[in-house]
Design an enzyme around this catalytic site. Structure first.
Site, PDB file in Angstrom:
ATOM      1  N   ASP A  29     -67.332 -36.868  -3.596  1.00  0.00           N
ATOM      2  CA  ASP A  29     -66.330 -37.058  -2.923  1.00  0.00           C
ATOM      3  C   ASP A  29     -66.370 -37.398  -1.672  1.00  0.00           C
ATOM      4  O   ASP A  29     -67.260 -36.695  -1.099  1.00  0.00           O
ATOM      5  CB  ASP A  29     -64.909 -36.296  -3.149  1.00  0.00           C
ATOM      6  CG  ASP A  29     -63.656 -36.799  -2.736  1.00  0.00           C
ATOM      7  OD1 ASP A  29     -63.458 -37.762  -3.174  1.00  0.00           O
ATOM      8  OD2 ASP A  29     -62.934 -35.865  -2.413  1.00  0.00           O
ATOM      9  N   SER A  30     -65.513 -39.007  -1.582  1.00  0.00           N
ATOM     10  CA  SER A  30     -65.771 -38.652   0.271  1.00  0.00           C
ATOM     11  C   SER A  30     -65.485 -37.360   1.038  1.00  0.00           C
ATOM     12  O   SER A  30     -65.092 -37.429   2.419  1.00  0.00           O
ATOM     13  CB  SER A  30     -64.103 -39.616   0.837  1.00  0.00           C
ATOM     14  OG  SER A  30     -62.932 -38.745   0.146  1.00  0.00           O
ATOM     15  N   TYR A  59     -61.950 -42.123   2.553  1.00  0.00           N
ATOM     16  CA  TYR A  59     -62.934 -43.441   2.958  1.00  0.00           C
ATOM     17  C   TYR A  59     -61.522 -44.732   2.423  1.00  0.00           C
ATOM     18  O   TYR A  59     -61.657 -45.977   2.438  1.00  0.00           O
ATOM     19  CB  TYR A  59     -63.233 -43.169   0.958  1.00  0.00           C
ATOM     20  CG  TYR A  59     -64.743 -42.817   1.161  1.00  0.00           C
ATOM     21  CD1 TYR A  59     -65.829 -42.097   2.406  1.00  0.00           C
ATOM     22  CD2 TYR A  59     -65.040 -42.775  -0.197  1.00  0.00           C
ATOM     23  CE1 TYR A  59     -66.704 -41.511   1.570  1.00  0.00           C
ATOM     24  CE2 TYR A  59     -66.388 -41.928  -0.647  1.00  0.00           C
ATOM     25  CZ  TYR A  59     -67.395 -41.901   0.741  1.00  0.00           C
ATOM     26  OH  TYR A  59     -68.561 -41.073   0.700  1.00  0.00           O
ATOM     27  N   GLY A  60     -60.280 -44.335   2.316  1.00  0.00           N
ATOM     28  CA  GLY A  60     -59.961 -44.795   1.927  1.00  0.00           C
ATOM     29  C   GLY A  60     -58.910 -45.719   2.975  1.00  0.00           C
ATOM     30  O   GLY A  60     -59.239 -47.221   3.050  1.00  0.00           O
ATOM     31  N   CYS A  86     -64.420 -39.142  -7.131  1.00  0.00           N
ATOM     32  CA  CYS A  86     -63.777 -40.163  -6.190  1.00  0.00           C
ATOM     33  C   CYS A  86     -62.882 -41.339  -6.555  1.00  0.00           C
ATOM     34  O   CYS A  86     -63.785 -41.870  -6.996  1.00  0.00           O
ATOM     35  CB  CYS A  86     -63.961 -39.905  -4.617  1.00  0.00           C
ATOM     36  SG  CYS A  86     -62.836 -41.183  -3.738  1.00  0.00           S
ATOM     37  N   ASN A  87     -61.615 -41.647  -6.430  1.00  0.00           N
ATOM     38  CA  ASN A  87     -61.111 -42.192  -6.731  1.00  0.00           C
ATOM     39  C   ASN A  87     -61.465 -43.992  -6.142  1.00  0.00           C
ATOM     40  O   ASN A  87     -61.820 -45.011  -7.326  1.00  0.00           O
ATOM     41  CB  ASN A  87     -59.466 -42.885  -7.440  1.00  0.00           C
ATOM     42  CG  ASN A  87     -58.897 -41.657  -8.523  1.00  0.00           C
ATOM     43  OD1 ASN A  87     -58.872 -41.697  -9.587  1.00  0.00           O
ATOM     44  ND2 ASN A  87     -58.674 -40.695  -8.263  1.00  0.00           N
ATOM     45  N   THR A  88     -61.798 -43.237  -5.619  1.00  0.00           N
ATOM     46  CA  THR A  88     -61.407 -44.858  -4.486  1.00  0.00           C
ATOM     47  C   THR A  88     -63.386 -45.416  -4.627  1.00  0.00           C
ATOM     48  O   THR A  88     -63.047 -46.380  -4.314  1.00  0.00           O
ATOM     49  CB  THR A  88     -61.318 -44.017  -2.718  1.00  0.00           C
ATOM     50  OG1 THR A  88     -59.504 -43.198  -3.261  1.00  0.00           O
ATOM     51  CG2 THR A  88     -61.522 -45.973  -2.080  1.00  0.00           C
ATOM     52  N   GLU A 123     -57.404 -32.340   3.891  1.00  0.00           N
ATOM     53  CA  GLU A 123     -59.306 -32.305   4.326  1.00  0.00           C
ATOM     54  C   GLU A 123     -58.930 -31.263   5.354  1.00  0.00           C
ATOM     55  O   GLU A 123     -59.933 -30.607   5.675  1.00  0.00           O
ATOM     56  CB  GLU A 123     -59.627 -33.553   4.812  1.00  0.00           C
ATOM     57  CG  GLU A 123     -60.002 -34.166   4.206  1.00  0.00           C
ATOM     58  CD  GLU A 123     -61.175 -34.073   2.826  1.00  0.00           C
ATOM     59  OE1 GLU A 123     -62.400 -33.545   4.249  1.00  0.00           O
ATOM     60  OE2 GLU A 123     -61.348 -33.937   2.073  1.00  0.00           O
ATOM     61  N   CYS A 168     -55.438 -39.620  -6.990  1.00  0.00           N
ATOM     62  CA  CYS A 168     -56.456 -39.349  -5.577  1.00  0.00           C
ATOM     63  C   CYS A 168     -57.050 -37.985  -6.136  1.00  0.00           C
ATOM     64  O   CYS A 168     -56.326 -37.017  -6.287  1.00  0.00           O
ATOM     65  CB  CYS A 168     -55.764 -39.565  -4.551  1.00  0.00           C
ATOM     66  SG  CYS A 168     -56.698 -39.391  -3.436  1.00  0.00           S
ATOM     67  N   THR A 169     -58.492 -37.366  -6.051  1.00  0.00           N
ATOM     68  CA  THR A 169     -58.734 -36.240  -6.638  1.00  0.00           C
ATOM     69  C   THR A 169     -58.615 -35.166  -5.281  1.00  0.00           C
ATOM     70  O   THR A 169     -58.085 -33.545  -5.663  1.00  0.00           O
ATOM     71  CB  THR A 169     -60.080 -36.332  -6.510  1.00  0.00           C
ATOM     72  OG1 THR A 169     -61.088 -37.133  -5.493  1.00  0.00           O
ATOM     73  CG2 THR A 169     -60.898 -37.107  -7.926  1.00  0.00           C
ATOM     74  N   HIS A 170     -57.841 -35.547  -4.725  1.00  0.00           N
ATOM     75  CA  HIS A 170     -57.577 -34.591  -3.443  1.00  0.00           C
ATOM     76  C   HIS A 170     -56.221 -34.249  -3.664  1.00  0.00           C
ATOM     77  O   HIS A 170     -55.760 -33.261  -3.704  1.00  0.00           O
ATOM     78  CB  HIS A 170     -57.047 -35.448  -1.609  1.00  0.00           C
ATOM     79  CG  HIS A 170     -58.924 -35.353  -0.831  1.00  0.00           C
ATOM     80  ND1 HIS A 170     -59.429 -36.367  -1.530  1.00  0.00           N
ATOM     81  CD2 HIS A 170     -59.374 -34.831   0.126  1.00  0.00           C
ATOM     82  CE1 HIS A 170     -61.144 -36.066  -0.416  1.00  0.00           C
ATOM     83  NE2 HIS A 170     -60.045 -35.231   0.052  1.00  0.00           N
TER      84      HIS A 170
HETATM   85  N1  DGL Z   1     -60.652 -38.535  -3.242  1.00  0.00           N
HETATM   86  C1  DGL Z   1     -60.636 -39.258  -2.910  1.00  0.00           C
HETATM   87  C2  DGL Z   1     -59.874 -40.414  -4.046  1.00  0.00           C
HETATM   88  O1  DGL Z   1     -59.834 -39.487  -5.006  1.00  0.00           O
HETATM   89  C3  DGL Z   1     -59.739 -40.058  -1.679  1.00  0.00           C
HETATM   90  C4  DGL Z   1     -60.216 -41.231  -0.606  1.00  0.00           C
HETATM   91  C5  DGL Z   1     -60.711 -41.023   0.335  1.00  0.00           C
HETATM   92  O2  DGL Z   1     -61.437 -40.402   1.385  1.00  0.00           O
HETATM   93  O3  DGL Z   1     -59.323 -42.276   1.413  1.00  0.00           O
HETATM   94  O4  DGL Z   1     -59.807 -41.636  -3.898  1.00  0.00           O
END
Ligand code: DGL
Length: 282
Positions: free
Chosen positions: A14-15, A46-47, A77-79, A155, A187-189
Site C-alpha cells: 500500500d502507499s 499517493y493521492g 491500495c485503491n489509489t 499514517e 481507501c484502505t486507510h
Molecule cells: N490506502 C490508500 C488507498 O486505498 C491511500 C492512498 C493515498 O496514499 O493517498 O487509496
C-alpha cells in the site's frame, strides 16, 4: 524468475499503513500463508502524487516482491489500483489481486437509495469509479466524498484525535444530511477509522470495508492457480517500510495490535539475495 513454490509468501503493498486493514483480513482467511507487507509510507499519501509517480512506485515495489519470491501480489491500495493495475497485470507473472471501492454491494443493499463513498480525490476522479457509478447508480444516488487529510492521520496512528474527528465530521455530515444509509470505505486507510466513523454516524448506518472480500478473492485465485500453501505450519508475517524503520515499527505495531519489527524496504532485496533469488544487492 525461479519456479514458484506453493510455500512462497504472498506480497501485499500500500502507499502506507492502510493496507494493514487488508493484511489482517488475509491473515484471518489464510492463516497458513507467509505474508510480506510493504508500507510505502516514505511516499504517502499517493493521492497527492501524479499518476506516473504512483505507477512507478507500484512497479518498483512489485519487482522487489517478485525478487523476494512471492507467488501472488495484493495491491492493498485503491489509489494505486485505479492508476496502475492494468499496466501491472500486463507484465506481472503472478496473480495480482486489487482493490475496488465496494459500490456494487452498497448499491445492492441500500434501503434509503443513497450511499456515500469515502476515498481519495484521485480514486474518486478515476474512470474505474465512473464505470462503477454508471453500472450501479441508475436507481440510487451515489455521493462521492473525497477525504483529504485522513490518510495522513492514519499514517500517524491518530485514530481518535480531535483533528481526525473534525475532518470526519466535515466529510460525513453532508452524507448524513442527504440521507445516506450506507458508507463505503474506498481507501484502505479508513477501516482504522471505522470506530470513530461509527461514533459519528450512529448505530444504524452500514459501513462497508471490502477487505474480507479481497481476502476471499485472493484465496480463490490461489486455488485456481493451485498455489495454496502445501502443509500446516507456523506462518510468518514480515513488515517492510520505505520510511525510517523505528517510527514505522511503532506505528505499524499500534495498528497491527501487537509488537512487530519493521525492516527497511531495502531488506527485501537482501532477503531475496539470501534465498538465492537475485544476484545483486538492492
Ligand atoms: N490506502 C490508500 C488507498 O486505498 C491511500 C492512498 C493515498 O496514499 O493517498 O487509496
Amino acid at each position: 524468475m525461479t519456479a514458484l513454490s506453493t510455500d512462497a509468501p504472498i506480497g501485499v503493498f500500500d502507499s502506507g499503513v492502510g493496507g494493514l486493514s487488508v493484511l489482517r483480513a488475509i491473515r484471518a482467511a489464510l492463516p497458513m500463508e507467509d505474508l510480506l507487507y510493504v508500507a510505502d509510507s516514505g511516499y504517502a499519501p499517493y493521492g497527492d502524487r501524479d499518476a506516473e509517480f504512483i505507477a512507478d512506485r507500484a512497479t518498483t515495489i512489485t519487482e522487489l516482491l517478485l525478487d523476494a519470491g512471492v507467488k501472488a501480489i495484493v495491491v492493498a491500495c485503491n489509489t494505486a489500483t485505479v492508476v496502475a493495475i492494468e499496466k501491472l497485470r500486463a507484465w506481472c507473472p503472478v496473480p495480482v489481486v486489487a482493490m475496488e471501492p465496494a459500490i456494487k454491494p452498497a448499491a445492492q443493499t441500500t434501503k434509503s437509495g443513497v450511499i456515500g463513498v469515502l476515498a481519495t480525490s484521485r480514486t474518486l476522479a478515476s474512470p474505474s469509479v465512473a464505470r462503477l457509478c454508471a453500472a450501479y447508480g441508475k436507481d440510487i444516488a451515489i455521493l462521492l466524498q473525497p477525504c483529504p487529510g485522513l490518510v495522513e492521520q492514519v499514517e500517524k496512528a491518530q485514530l481518535h484525535s480531535d483533528v481526525t474527528r473534525e475532518l470526519l465530521v466535515g466529510y460525513l455530515s453532508p452524507l448524513l444530511l442527504a440521507g445516506a444509509d450506507t458508507i463505503v470505505l474506498g481507501c484502505t486507510h479508513y477501516p482504522f477509522l471505522a470506530p470513530l466513523i461509527r461514533e459519528i454516524v450512529g448505530p444504524d448506518l452500514a459501513i462497508i470495508d471490502p477487505a474480507t472480500a479481497v481476502a476471499k478473492e485472493l484465496a480463490r485465485r490461489l486455488q485456481g492457480n493451485l498455489l495454496p500453501v502445501s502443509a500446516e505450519r507456523a506462518a510468518e508475517v514480515s513488515f517492510f517500510s520505505s520510511t525510517a524503520a523505528e517510527p514505522a515499527s511503532m506505528i505499524i505495531s499500534a495498528l497491527w495490535g501487537s509488537r512487530v519489527l519493521v525492516q527497511d524496504v531495502s531488506q527485501l532485496g537482501y532477503r531475496a539475495q539470501r534465498l538465492g533469488l537475485i544476484s545483486t544487492g538492492f
